[in-house]
Design an enzyme around this catalytic site. Structure first.
Site, PDB file in Angstrom:
ATOM      1  N   ASP A   1      42.745  32.218  34.606  1.00 25.54           N
ATOM      2  CA  ASP A   1      43.119  33.614  34.420  1.00 25.54           C
ATOM      3  C   ASP A   1      43.925  34.182  35.579  1.00 25.54           C
ATOM      4  O   ASP A   1      44.951  34.829  35.385  1.00 25.54           O
ATOM      5  CB  ASP A   1      41.850  34.442  34.211  1.00 25.54           C
ATOM      6  CG  ASP A   1      42.136  35.910  34.052  1.00 25.54           C
ATOM      7  OD1 ASP A   1      42.831  36.279  33.095  1.00 25.54           O
ATOM      8  OD2 ASP A   1      41.673  36.699  34.894  1.00 25.54           O
TER       9      ASP A   1
ATOM     10  N   ASP B   1      41.116  32.862  40.269  1.00 25.35           N
ATOM     11  CA  ASP B   1      39.853  32.139  40.080  1.00 25.35           C
ATOM     12  C   ASP B   1      40.064  30.998  39.093  1.00 25.35           C
ATOM     13  O   ASP B   1      41.192  30.637  38.779  1.00 25.35           O
ATOM     14  CB  ASP B   1      38.771  33.103  39.594  1.00 25.35           C
ATOM     15  CG  ASP B   1      39.193  33.856  38.327  1.00 25.35           C
ATOM     16  OD1 ASP B   1      40.223  33.489  37.729  1.00 25.35           O
ATOM     17  OD2 ASP B   1      38.500  34.813  37.933  1.00 25.35           O
TER      18      ASP B   1
ATOM     19  N   TYR C   1      34.556  42.275  33.555  1.00 27.24           N
ATOM     20  CA  TYR C   1      35.872  41.716  33.842  1.00 27.24           C
ATOM     21  C   TYR C   1      36.941  42.192  32.860  1.00 27.24           C
ATOM     22  O   TYR C   1      37.922  42.815  33.266  1.00 27.24           O
ATOM     23  CB  TYR C   1      35.782  40.183  33.892  1.00 27.24           C
ATOM     24  CG  TYR C   1      34.899  39.749  35.033  1.00 27.24           C
ATOM     25  CD1 TYR C   1      35.402  39.704  36.326  1.00 27.24           C
ATOM     26  CD2 TYR C   1      33.548  39.472  34.844  1.00 27.24           C
ATOM     27  CE1 TYR C   1      34.593  39.367  37.406  1.00 27.24           C
ATOM     28  CE2 TYR C   1      32.732  39.136  35.909  1.00 27.24           C
ATOM     29  CZ  TYR C   1      33.251  39.088  37.192  1.00 27.24           C
ATOM     30  OH  TYR C   1      32.442  38.779  38.249  1.00 27.24           O
TER      31      TYR C   1
ATOM     32  N   GLU D   1      46.105  39.759  43.964  1.00 28.25           N
ATOM     33  CA  GLU D   1      45.732  38.707  43.013  1.00 28.25           C
ATOM     34  C   GLU D   1      46.693  38.693  41.831  1.00 28.25           C
ATOM     35  O   GLU D   1      46.880  39.705  41.160  1.00 28.25           O
ATOM     36  CB  GLU D   1      44.301  38.904  42.510  1.00 28.25           C
ATOM     37  CG  GLU D   1      43.837  37.752  41.629  1.00 28.25           C
ATOM     38  CD  GLU D   1      42.336  37.782  41.342  1.00 28.25           C
ATOM     39  OE1 GLU D   1      41.792  36.739  40.938  1.00 28.25           O
ATOM     40  OE2 GLU D   1      41.717  38.852  41.513  1.00 28.25           O
TER      41      GLU D   1
END
Length: 522
Positions: free
Chosen positions: A103, A106, A254, A495
């Site tokens: 994704d 991670d 999430y 990220e």
């Protein structure tokens, strides 16, 4: 007496002359304004034109992040620091879920945003595949798409079961290792008739329907398989209506969903394009549209909300379909134009959700998703207008052209590529200055190191730049004050995500050169 009469006549003549001149001047001014406010439709662009080098270079870089994120046994791997990983994913249920893409920074496989990635990538290929081909990026885009759709097909083993997640987020996020070195258990999560997940099933249906069009001519057998799964998943999603955030509360941390109506319309819209079946057209133009759309109220296109995408995609039918357009279909086009007016900075209804430099800014987490996705929709709508010889849209009392929409899209793309107060590119690998401390496990650990789950956090906390370049990563982006803190622990800004890659690839594909869009995907 006679002289006075002559003088009077002369005076009146002068008055009439002045009035006539004034009237003529008013006429000229009004005519000029009318001509200015009534732009003539531009010629329909032909085959791809001259390539814009900066967008071509950026597109080639952006496409590489899909390779960075691939799970499974890698074929012709172009990323030197990546290797095989996740080979046993799905094995506990005798499924092969080794493919797909991680994704973000991670090693989770979240089906909901991954399917959205595939849908957007498919849409980009369908609209701009000819432009991708000019710069040798069509085949890489198709290969990356298939890597995801192979996974999604395998994640749908029976009609009413869809595996939506590989890995446990808490466990995954308690480790900092390369994907090649994972040792933790990777459990599976599914939706089914007892625990439905309408939005994730519908988004997966949309992805597979859109992808079926991409592969229709090059691989008809694979295309048919994709479409078969799409139809089954849509039936499941629609029949068992429930949010996966309610059925499986753990997902709220999430990728919490704010509703499933947009995904149902999104899936039905893509199925209509893929099948031509009028039942899907009736689905979106009937009561479901009124139930799920707040007409002419702009929304932000994202992994969670597809309404803006639905409105633009269905506008395609108004632009290129039958001239006998239903009132319901007109509502989608009106709503799409309201969104365009919301984006255009000089429009009377322009959104105030922008930075001082003009970047659309909605959320401090993953700030760049919304402006890039909005810019993609704007360039698509601009090309629909050009290809249908539609000269203008009205925003309040003002007129805007396809070029105005394209210029907005360019402003957002250029901001991402370095035209911003930080004077840095937010696309990793592009330009002379870009983030060096991207929040990404694989990029942060040297390929010859194999730290354990906890030992790897040494690399997270290191002051050294990433040893590996996460080529093509689109990071989260700037704060509202247009600052960016390049720290590896700053996941809010640093990220990257796979779906960010989908929208930046889509946008750059639309800008790399000019051409007309096809009138039908079929």
């Amino acid at each position: 007496m006679e002289k006075r009469k002559r003088g009077g006549c002369c005076g009146w003549f002068l008055v009439l002359l002045v009035l006539g001149a004034a009237a003529f001047a008013v006429f000229v001014i009004m005519r000029h304004k009318m001509l200015k406010s009534e732009p003539v439709a531009a010629p329909v662009p032909g085959p791809p034109g001259a390539v814009t080098k900066k967008y071509a270079d950026a597109l080639k870089i952006a496409m590489q992040f899909f390779d960075v994120q691939k799970s499974g046994k890698l074929e012709n791997n172009p990323i030197s620091w990546r290797g095989d990983s996740g080979l046993k994913d799905g094995s506990e249920e005798k499924l092969d879920l080794s493919k797909g893409m991680y994704d973000a920074g991670d090693h989770m496989k979240f089906g909901f945003p991954m399917a959205f990635t595939a849908t957007v990538l498919s849409w980009a290929i369908l609209e701009y595949g000819d432009q991708m081909k000019v710069v040798d990026q069509l085949e890489p885009a198709q290969n990356s798409l298939k890597w995801i759709t192979d996974y999604l097909i395998n994640a749908h083993p029976t009609d009413n079961v869809l595996y939506i997640q590989v890995g446990n987020p808490k466990v995954d996020h308690s480790c900092w290792t390369r994907p090649e070195d994972m040792t933790e258990r990777r459990p599976l999560t599914q939706v089914n008739t007892s625990a439905p997940g309408t939005e994730v099933a519908a988004e997966t249906a949309a992805a597979l329907a859109a992808a079926s069009l991409v592969f229709k001519t090059t691989d008809p057998t694979y295309s048919s398989s994709l479409l078969k799964h799409a139809v089954q998943l849509f039936i499941f999603a629609d029949k068992y209506r429930e949010s996966y955030s309610i059925s499986i509360p753990e997902v709220q941390t999430y990728y919490n969903s704010t509703g499933y109506g947009d995904e149902l319309l999104w899936a039905a819209s893509w199925l209509y394009h893929a099948t031509g079946d009028h039942a899907y057209f009736d689905y979106v133009t009937g009561a479901n549209g009124d139930d799920f759309v707040e007409w002419a109220k702009p929304t932000w296109f994202s992994w969670d909300n597809k309404l803006a995408g639905v409105e633009v995609l269905l506008s395609r039918v108004s632009f290129f379909g039958s001239k006998d357009v239903s009132d319901s279909l007109k509502k989608y086009k009106i709503s799409a134009e309201a969104m365009m007016c919301n984006l255009l900075p000089k429009s009377p209804s322009a959104t105030s959700s922008r930075t001082h430099s003009g970047l659309i800014w909605v959320s401090e987490w993953d700030a760049l998703q919304h402006p890039v996705a909005s810019a993609f929709l704007a360039v698509v709508y601009s090309d629909y207008m050009l290809s249908s010889r539609t000269a203008k849209i009205w925003c309040g009392g003002d007129i805007f052209t396809p070029q105005d929409l394209r210029e907005f899209a360019i402003s957002q793309a250029d901001y991402v590529l370095g035209n911003n107060p930080m004077k840095m590119s937010y696309l990793v690998g592009y330009g002379d200055k870009y983030p060096q401390y991207v929040h990404h496990r694989g990029a942060s650990i040297p390929a010859d190191e194999k730290p354990g789950c906890k030992e790897g956090f040494t690399w997270l906390d290191s002051d050294e730049p990433n040893p590996n370049i996460a080529m093509g990563a689109l990071v989260g982006g700037p704060f509202l004050n247009e600052s960016y803190v390049d720290l590896r622990n700053n996941s809010m800004q640093g990220e990257p995500t796979t779906y960010n890659s989908a929208v930046i690839v889509a946008l750059l594909s639309g800008l790399v050169t000019t051409s007309s869009v096809v009138r039908s995907f079929a």
